[in-house]
Design a protein around this motif. Structure first.
Motif, PDB file in Angstrom:
ATOM      1  N   SER A   1       0.724  -1.234   0.107  1.00 26.39           N
ATOM      2  CA  SER A   1      -0.139  -0.077  -0.002  1.00 26.39           C
ATOM      3  C   SER A   1       0.897   1.408  -0.161  1.00 26.39           C
ATOM      4  O   SER A   1       0.374   2.113  -0.546  1.00 26.39           O
ATOM      5  CB  SER A   1      -1.012  -0.048   1.273  1.00 26.39           C
ATOM      6  OG  SER A   1      -0.221  -0.046   2.391  1.00 26.39           O
ATOM      7  N   GLY A   2       2.116   1.131   0.496  1.00 21.18           N
ATOM      8  CA  GLY A   2       2.948   2.207   0.569  1.00 21.18           C
ATOM      9  C   GLY A   2       3.243   3.100  -0.676  1.00 21.18           C
ATOM     10  O   GLY A   2       3.014   4.260  -0.585  1.00 21.18           O
ATOM     11  N   ILE A   3       3.605   2.572  -1.958  1.00 24.04           N
ATOM     12  CA  ILE A   3       3.842   3.409  -2.898  1.00 24.04           C
ATOM     13  C   ILE A   3       2.559   4.048  -3.415  1.00 24.04           C
ATOM     14  O   ILE A   3       2.497   5.066  -4.101  1.00 24.04           O
ATOM     15  CB  ILE A   3       4.364   2.555  -3.896  1.00 24.04           C
ATOM     16  CG1 ILE A   3       4.906   3.458  -5.044  1.00 24.04           C
ATOM     17  CG2 ILE A   3       3.323   1.472  -4.614  1.00 24.04           C
ATOM     18  CD1 ILE A   3       5.932   4.452  -4.728  1.00 24.04           C
ATOM     19  N   PHE A   4       1.331   3.815  -3.017  1.00 23.80           N
ATOM     20  CA  PHE A   4       0.217   4.320  -3.343  1.00 23.80           C
ATOM     21  C   PHE A   4      -0.488   5.278  -2.430  1.00 23.80           C
ATOM     22  O   PHE A   4      -1.262   6.027  -2.774  1.00 23.80           O
ATOM     23  CB  PHE A   4      -0.906   3.283  -3.752  1.00 23.80           C
ATOM     24  CG  PHE A   4      -0.648   2.105  -4.635  1.00 23.80           C
ATOM     25  CD1 PHE A   4      -0.387   2.278  -6.042  1.00 23.80           C
ATOM     26  CD2 PHE A   4      -0.069   0.718  -4.225  1.00 23.80           C
ATOM     27  CE1 PHE A   4       0.151   1.268  -6.836  1.00 23.80           C
ATOM     28  CE2 PHE A   4       0.292  -0.098  -4.972  1.00 23.80           C
ATOM     29  CZ  PHE A   4       0.284   0.316  -6.404  1.00 23.80           C
ATOM     30  N   ILE A   5       0.156   5.294  -1.236  1.00 15.24           N
ATOM     31  CA  ILE A   5      -0.210   6.208  -0.399  1.00 15.24           C
ATOM     32  C   ILE A   5       0.814   7.296   0.083  1.00 15.24           C
ATOM     33  O   ILE A   5       0.528   8.630   0.384  1.00 15.24           O
ATOM     34  CB  ILE A   5      -0.623   5.499   0.884  1.00 15.24           C
ATOM     35  CG1 ILE A   5      -2.004   4.572   0.853  1.00 15.24           C
ATOM     36  CG2 ILE A   5      -0.910   6.474   2.214  1.00 15.24           C
ATOM     37  CD1 ILE A   5      -2.159   3.553   2.054  1.00 15.24           C
ATOM     38  N   SER A   6       2.043   6.796   0.238  1.00 13.57           N
ATOM     39  CA  SER A   6       3.143   7.727   0.323  1.00 13.57           C
ATOM     40  C   SER A   6       3.536   8.753  -0.102  1.00 13.57           C
ATOM     41  O   SER A   6       4.044   9.809   0.351  1.00 13.57           O
ATOM     42  CB  SER A   6       4.381   6.861   1.159  1.00 13.57           C
ATOM     43  OG  SER A   6       4.038   5.931   1.962  1.00 13.57           O
TER      44      SER A   6
ATOM     45  N   ILE B   1      -2.608  -2.196   9.116  1.00 12.36           N
ATOM     46  CA  ILE B   1      -2.621  -1.278   8.087  1.00 12.36           C
ATOM     47  C   ILE B   1      -2.679  -1.482   6.720  1.00 12.36           C
ATOM     48  O   ILE B   1      -3.346  -1.114   6.130  1.00 12.36           O
ATOM     49  CB  ILE B   1      -1.143  -0.387   8.425  1.00 12.36           C
ATOM     50  CG1 ILE B   1      -1.276   0.350   9.552  1.00 12.36           C
ATOM     51  CG2 ILE B   1      -1.112   0.596   7.262  1.00 12.36           C
ATOM     52  CD1 ILE B   1       0.327   0.691   9.956  1.00 12.36           C
ATOM     53  N   ILE B   2      -2.084  -2.622   6.249  1.00 13.55           N
ATOM     54  CA  ILE B   2      -2.071  -3.102   4.910  1.00 13.55           C
ATOM     55  C   ILE B   2      -3.360  -3.606   4.453  1.00 13.55           C
ATOM     56  O   ILE B   2      -3.939  -3.237   3.499  1.00 13.55           O
ATOM     57  CB  ILE B   2      -0.764  -4.297   4.870  1.00 13.55           C
ATOM     58  CG1 ILE B   2       0.459  -3.499   5.000  1.00 13.55           C
ATOM     59  CG2 ILE B   2      -1.092  -4.721   3.306  1.00 13.55           C
ATOM     60  CD1 ILE B   2       1.464  -4.812   4.858  1.00 13.55           C
ATOM     61  N   CYS B   3      -3.907  -4.503   5.635  1.00 15.57           N
ATOM     62  CA  CYS B   3      -5.547  -5.051   5.222  1.00 15.57           C
ATOM     63  C   CYS B   3      -6.402  -3.939   5.333  1.00 15.57           C
ATOM     64  O   CYS B   3      -7.432  -3.921   4.637  1.00 15.57           O
ATOM     65  CB  CYS B   3      -5.617  -6.002   6.307  1.00 15.57           C
ATOM     66  SG  CYS B   3      -4.846  -7.362   5.999  1.00 15.57           S
TER      67      CYS B   3
ATOM     68  N   TRP C   1       8.424   3.984   5.191  1.00 19.63           N
ATOM     69  CA  TRP C   1       7.205   3.124   5.284  1.00 19.63           C
ATOM     70  C   TRP C   1       6.751   2.302   3.982  1.00 19.63           C
ATOM     71  O   TRP C   1       6.719   1.134   4.180  1.00 19.63           O
ATOM     72  CB  TRP C   1       6.058   3.968   5.794  1.00 19.63           C
ATOM     73  CG  TRP C   1       4.662   3.171   5.523  1.00 19.63           C
ATOM     74  CD1 TRP C   1       3.759   3.334   4.716  1.00 19.63           C
ATOM     75  CD2 TRP C   1       4.247   2.184   6.357  1.00 19.63           C
ATOM     76  NE1 TRP C   1       2.576   2.632   4.807  1.00 19.63           N
ATOM     77  CE2 TRP C   1       2.836   1.803   5.873  1.00 19.63           C
ATOM     78  CE3 TRP C   1       4.590   1.192   7.197  1.00 19.63           C
ATOM     79  CZ2 TRP C   1       2.245   0.698   6.087  1.00 19.63           C
ATOM     80  CZ3 TRP C   1       3.900   0.105   7.593  1.00 19.63           C
ATOM     81  CH2 TRP C   1       2.690  -0.032   7.174  1.00 19.63           C
ATOM     82  N   ALA C   2       6.918   2.964   2.873  1.00 20.66           N
ATOM     83  CA  ALA C   2       6.611   2.324   1.552  1.00 20.66           C
ATOM     84  C   ALA C   2       7.838   1.303   1.254  1.00 20.66           C
ATOM     85  O   ALA C   2       7.427   0.227   0.673  1.00 20.66           O
ATOM     86  CB  ALA C   2       6.748   3.526   0.524  1.00 20.66           C
TER      87      ALA C   2
ATOM     88  N   LEU D   1      -1.255  16.612  -4.426  1.00 19.65           N
ATOM     89  CA  LEU D   1      -1.353  16.865  -3.084  1.00 19.65           C
ATOM     90  C   LEU D   1      -3.194  16.866  -2.823  1.00 19.65           C
ATOM     91  O   LEU D   1      -3.802  16.196  -1.642  1.00 19.65           O
ATOM     92  CB  LEU D   1      -0.920  18.083  -2.350  1.00 19.65           C
ATOM     93  CG  LEU D   1       0.546  18.103  -2.413  1.00 19.65           C
ATOM     94  CD1 LEU D   1       0.859  19.647  -1.850  1.00 19.65           C
ATOM     95  CD2 LEU D   1       0.840  17.313  -1.274  1.00 19.65           C
ATOM     96  N   GLN D   2      -3.909  17.128  -3.687  1.00 20.02           N
ATOM     97  CA  GLN D   2      -5.285  17.070  -3.569  1.00 20.02           C
ATOM     98  C   GLN D   2      -5.946  16.039  -3.827  1.00 20.02           C
ATOM     99  O   GLN D   2      -7.252  15.672  -3.682  1.00 20.02           O
ATOM    100  CB  GLN D   2      -6.038  18.390  -4.254  1.00 20.02           C
ATOM    101  CG  GLN D   2      -5.475  19.904  -4.059  1.00 20.02           C
ATOM    102  CD  GLN D   2      -5.985  20.888  -5.063  1.00 20.02           C
ATOM    103  OE1 GLN D   2      -6.573  20.447  -6.232  1.00 20.02           O
ATOM    104  NE2 GLN D   2      -6.159  22.098  -4.707  1.00 20.02           N
ATOM    105  N   SER D   3      -5.295  14.917  -4.524  1.00 19.45           N
ATOM    106  CA  SER D   3      -5.874  13.642  -4.827  1.00 19.45           C
ATOM    107  C   SER D   3      -6.033  12.808  -3.711  1.00 19.45           C
ATOM    108  O   SER D   3      -5.170  12.722  -2.854  1.00 19.45           O
ATOM    109  CB  SER D   3      -4.581  13.059  -5.859  1.00 19.45           C
ATOM    110  OG  SER D   3      -5.299  11.629  -6.068  1.00 19.45           O
ATOM    111  N   GLN D   4      -7.458  12.209  -3.476  1.00 20.76           N
ATOM    112  CA  GLN D   4      -7.562  11.299  -2.634  1.00 20.76           C
ATOM    113  C   GLN D   4      -6.870  10.060  -2.706  1.00 20.76           C
ATOM    114  O   GLN D   4      -6.445   9.196  -1.627  1.00 20.76           O
ATOM    115  CB  GLN D   4      -9.260  10.984  -2.518  1.00 20.76           C
ATOM    116  CG  GLN D   4      -9.809  12.306  -2.523  1.00 20.76           C
ATOM    117  CD  GLN D   4      -9.807  12.957  -1.029  1.00 20.76           C
ATOM    118  OE1 GLN D   4      -9.832  12.071  -0.134  1.00 20.76           O
ATOM    119  NE2 GLN D   4      -9.618  13.946  -0.645  1.00 20.76           N
TER     120      GLN D   4
END
Length: 487
Positions: free
Chosen positions: A46-51, A127-129, A230-231, A284-287
């Motif tokens: 999930s890190g590379i898609f959130i961090s 967190i990952i789940c 974290w990623a 930065l504005q992207s969900q």
């Protein structure tokens, strides 16, 4: 005819004897390809898609953002090289646990196992789940956030599924890991190739004056590293299953040398792709950065992105469960946890009690469901013990000179990694103090109470309570104590 039957009977007897012996030891089922897949599959989650959003928020510009991602790759590689020396010097499963045990004795090792079993590993799993369940449920609630009940139930279901798969078979867990690693590499390739094509077509506007507006402060840089690392977390996961690696002296370092740089290149190119399509403000504005990228580049096939992001996160969760349960297994075998946690399933040849225990604790963490506080607690505790473990490598260079070291990294690498770990632990506390850090520190020290009560002094009343529980669980799960592997 009779001679053929006799020969067949002897072969069957040999097979039965072999199987009887195999029931009580972990099997060497993990080869080089599976080792690389465990590293890549555990890191890319999930890190590379959130961090990317969090790293950019703390750097405020494209140039330093990409620099942080590259630096995180270098740090992870250096850390993995230190762990490669440790893993080939002390060929025991359990990651940091046996290394701290050899370097500093039972108390630091117990504190690591305590905080890992209760905080670090299950928190990461949770967190990952939770990230997986948010991506899966998002398409069913367009324009609004999915209900928390739905998210938590999906996360709990994911934990149950992954725990069941890993408890059934080591080989099945490896196959599942290989499949989801392949699936996540597909979405990574789609994002990278799409971005490079757009970049080749001249979409370079967002890279002009890429260092303009950069934030330069210890606090901002340390938080950017926190989110980037974290990623990358998972670079040490292969050390948890050293005993199940075929030819670990060769496959452990090779898996690291191939897997970590592969991830680093992918992360940098994915961020380049994001910035090719989005400005810093838009990102930065992207969900959901990857979903926004898919909507702009892959429409009308943008549905592919959340699907494969879900595959990526579930693959990371599987790798996390596969490796973390081995830490619990080793801690139980060393007598620092309930003995039943070191038992192996008679039928499945897996450390089923350790896997089930890990799944239960992770499910408990889903109840509050606060990802940000979980990430803070995880990062603080993780880098505290990463630093202690690498410091142990330096200590053993002087105190355990007799140990054979098939891999020996230059001494400046562990020294540098120890200093970086100290910075990563202290800087966020100084720059942005939070209650999570205090709670985590107090909880770590509270492990001393349990150590002296149940491990060091071994009070009789504690033994009288634990013995019937161990016997009941042993019969319920059909597990037995492990035997020493044959020479």
């Amino acid at each position: 005819m009779g001679e053929t039957d006799l020969r067949k009977r002897r072969e069957d007897e040999k097979s039965i004897q072999s199987n009887e012996h195999k029931t009580t030891i972990l099997q060497k089922e993990v080869g080089l390809i599976s080792g690389i897949c465990i590293i890549v599959g555990t890191i890319i989650g999930s890190g590379i898609f959130i961090s990317p959003k969090s790293v950019l928020r703390n750097t405020a510009a494209v140039g330093p953002c990409l620099t942080i991602w590259a630096a995180c790759g270098i740090i992870s590689t250096m850390g993995a090289l230190c762990f490669a020396e440790l893993g080939t010097t002390i060929t025991k499963s359990g990651g940091e646990y046996p290394y701290l045990l050899e370097a500093f004795g039972p108390i630091p090792a117990y504190l690591f196992s305590w905080i890992s079993l209760i905080v670090i590993k299950p928190t990461s799993f949770a967190i990952i789940c939770l990230s997986f369940s948010e991506y899966v449920s998002a398409p069913f609630y367009p324009g609004c956030e999915p209900p928390q009940v739905v998210v938590k139930c999906l996360a709990a279901a994911a934990i149950l599924l992954i725990t069941t798969v890993n408890a059934l078979s080591v080989r099945l867990g490896s196959y599942v890991q290989n499949f989801f690693t392949a699936a996540k590499l597909v979405i990574v390739a789609i994002i990278i190739i799409s971005g490079l094509v757009l970049l080749a077509q001249g979409n370079t506007k967002n890279f002009e004056n890429s260092f303009e507006g950069t934030k330069i402060s210890v606090g901002a840089i340390s938080l950017a590293f926190y989110n980037g690392l974290w990623a990358y977390d998972g670079w040490n996961q292969l050390n948890y299953i050293t005993e199940e690696l075929r030819n670990p002296f060769r496959n452990l370092p090779l898996s690291i040398v191939i897997g970590i740089p592969l991830v680093a290149v992918c992360y940098i190119l994915m961020n380049v792709s994001y910035f090719t399509v989005m400005t810093t403000t838009e990102l930065l504005q992207s969900q959901a950065v990857a979903v926004t990228f898919g909507d702009r580049v892959l429409y009308p096939a943008s549905w592919v992105v959340p699907l494969f992001v879900a595959f990526s996160t579930i693959g990371a969760a599987n790798g996390s469960c596969f490796t973390a349960s081995r830490l619990i297994y080793v801690a139980g075998r060393e007598g620092h946890m309930l003995k039943v946690l070191s038992y192996i399933s008679v039928k499945r040849l897996t450390p089923a009690p350790a896997i089930i225990f890990h799944g239960i604790i992770a499910t408990i963490y889903i109840i509050p469901g606060d990802i940000n506080s979980l990430v803070n607690s995880f990062s603080f505790a993780a880098w505290l013990f990463y630093g202690m473990t690498i410091l142990g490598l330096i200590v053993m260079r002087f105190t355990r000179k007799e140990l054979k070291r098939p891999i020996k990294v230059p001494i400046f690498i562990p020294i540098l990694m120890t200093l970086i770990s100290a910075f990563l632990v202290l800087a966020p506390i100084i720059s942005e103090p939070a209650w999570e850090y205090l709670y985590c520190a107090l909880f770590t020290l509270s492990g001393l109470i349990f150590y002296f009560l149940f491990v060091y002094y071994k009070f009789g009343w504690a033994q009288r309570i634990s013995k019937p529980i161990t016997m009941f669980l042993q019969m319920l799960m059909e597990v037995v104590p492990p035997e020493e592997a044959p020479e």
